[in-house]
Enzyme design. Structure first.
Site: not given
Ligand code: SAH
Length: 364
Positions: A106, A119, A126, A130, A133, A175-176, A203, A226-227, A302, A347
């Protein structure tokens, strides 16, 4: 250890035609040399591919007719096929692409005040799992080729009739990116010929070898980290990757990371109710970032049925208070507005279809 599979579906098995999409300028010149009549043709084709987002050789009307036919005989333009598009009430449009081997990915087109952000995905799934996600919930997928990465930008541009003008690109889809860095680098090199590196953001969860490699590049895109939690224990709980690359080592690597003049690191922080949203967490986050040129992007989570009932955002008051707490400590802090959530394009809501999830996990 995190592993990903490398597949390079460059050559179409049925016809043997090689895909030109995703080739760097130099590679394109090499590949075309036996077919084109003059060296400058490769430059024309390069521009047609990436600057004009041509979908077919027949659109390359600045080439002689006979050359166009010859190109079509030997090569193809493997633009990802648009399987579906979903337009959200806020103008955000989510694209589902089907790739040559059937994998689905997507990408999202997000218009805002005369500009737009695309985006895009770097992997068809992935592996990082996490817990907040949806992409991670559905599990790992293969690396995308450079052509499939740039192809998302080109396919959306062609579909919407857009030029590169005013375009921002964020690697925040599925993906990462740093686990597919070779192909991501090729795609970036192509995109950065037309879009300034400041307008492209990669990211990452903080894959340390990838960050070390990016630190050595000549031209770097903007970097977002992504912290999501201000300490090892909580980060490890919601981001399993923290066991491989702990927060302390990540922060040390970011202190060493070269930042061009005027640039800042972006820290993404998903706000999850009762998990990381207290004033003390904002204070800890502030201490963690001290000494870095950084800004914070707060992302109220979300929710999604697969994530479980604890994965919900704080109420608006708490979100504001968290942001204000950071601001009072001198940080630039913004709250990312939800876009496209009515079509599951927000996201963390991107998923590949047609396969089983990795299995249920606890949400907290
Ligand atoms: N793997 C990379 C690239 C994906 S970026 C990374 O994690 O940075 C996608 C962004 O959306 C990341 O910051 C991720 O943590 C955030 N994200 C993932 N799940 C989410 C959710 N349910 N609600 C809001 N943000 C989310």
């Amino acid at each position: 250890m995190i592993t990903t599979t490398e597949i390079q579906p460059h050559t179409e098995p049925r016809t043997g035609r090689a895909d030109l999409l995703g080739l760097s300028r130099e590679r394109l010149e090499e590949v075309l040399a036996p077919v084109v009549d003059r060296p400058f043709r490769a430059r024309q084709i390069y521009r047609a591919l990436y600057e004009r987002a041509a979908r077919d050789f027949s659109e390359m009307t600045d080439l002689p007719h006979e050359l166009r036919l010859r190109l079509a005989e030997h090569f193809r333009l493997g633009l990802p096929e648009i399987a579906s598009r979903h337009l959200s009430a806020d103008g955000t449009c989510k694209y589902l692409f089907r790739l040559a081997d059937g994998a689905t990915i997507e990408a999202v087109d997000i218009p805002h005040r005369g500009r737009r952000t695309l985006c895009i995905s770097s992997q068809a799934g992935c592996a990082l799992a996490c817990t907040f996600c949806v992409t991670g919930y559905w599990g790992a997928g293969r690396n995308l080729t450079a052509g499939e990465i740039v192809g998302q930008v080109l396919a959306i541009r062609a579909d919407r009739g857009l030029s590169m003008e005013g375009l921002n690109v964020v690697f925040m889809g599925m993906g990462e990116p740093l686990l597919n860095l070779e192909n991501v680098k090729t795609a970036l090199d192509i995109l950065m010929e037309w879009i300034s590196p400041q307008r492209i953001t990669v990211s990452t969860v903080g894959i340390l070898p990838g960050l070390e490699e990016m630190a050595r590049w000549d031209r770097r895109p903007s970097l977002a980290i992504s912290l999501h939690a201000p300490d090892e224990e909580r980060r490890g709980r919601i981001m399993p990757v923290n066991r491989t690359y702990p927060l302390a080592e990540l922060m040390a690597a970011l202190h060493r990371y070269p930042l061009e003049k005027g640039r800042k690191l972006t820290f993404e922080y998903v706000l999850i109710r009762d998990l990381n949203d207290r004033d003390e967490d904002a204070d800890r986050l502030s201490r963690l970032l001290s000494g870095l040129r950084a800004k914070v992007n707060l992302i109220p989570i979300n929710p999604d049925p697969v994530l479980g009932e604890h994965m919900v955002p704080p109420d608006d008051e708490r979100i504001e208070a968290f942001k204000e707490r950071l601001r009072r400590r001198g940080w630039i802090a913004t709250v990312r507005r939800r876009r496209g959530d009515d079509v599951s394009a927000a996201c963390g809501q991107l998923r590949a279809f047609g396969r089983a999830p990795r299995g249920r996990r606890t949400s907290k």
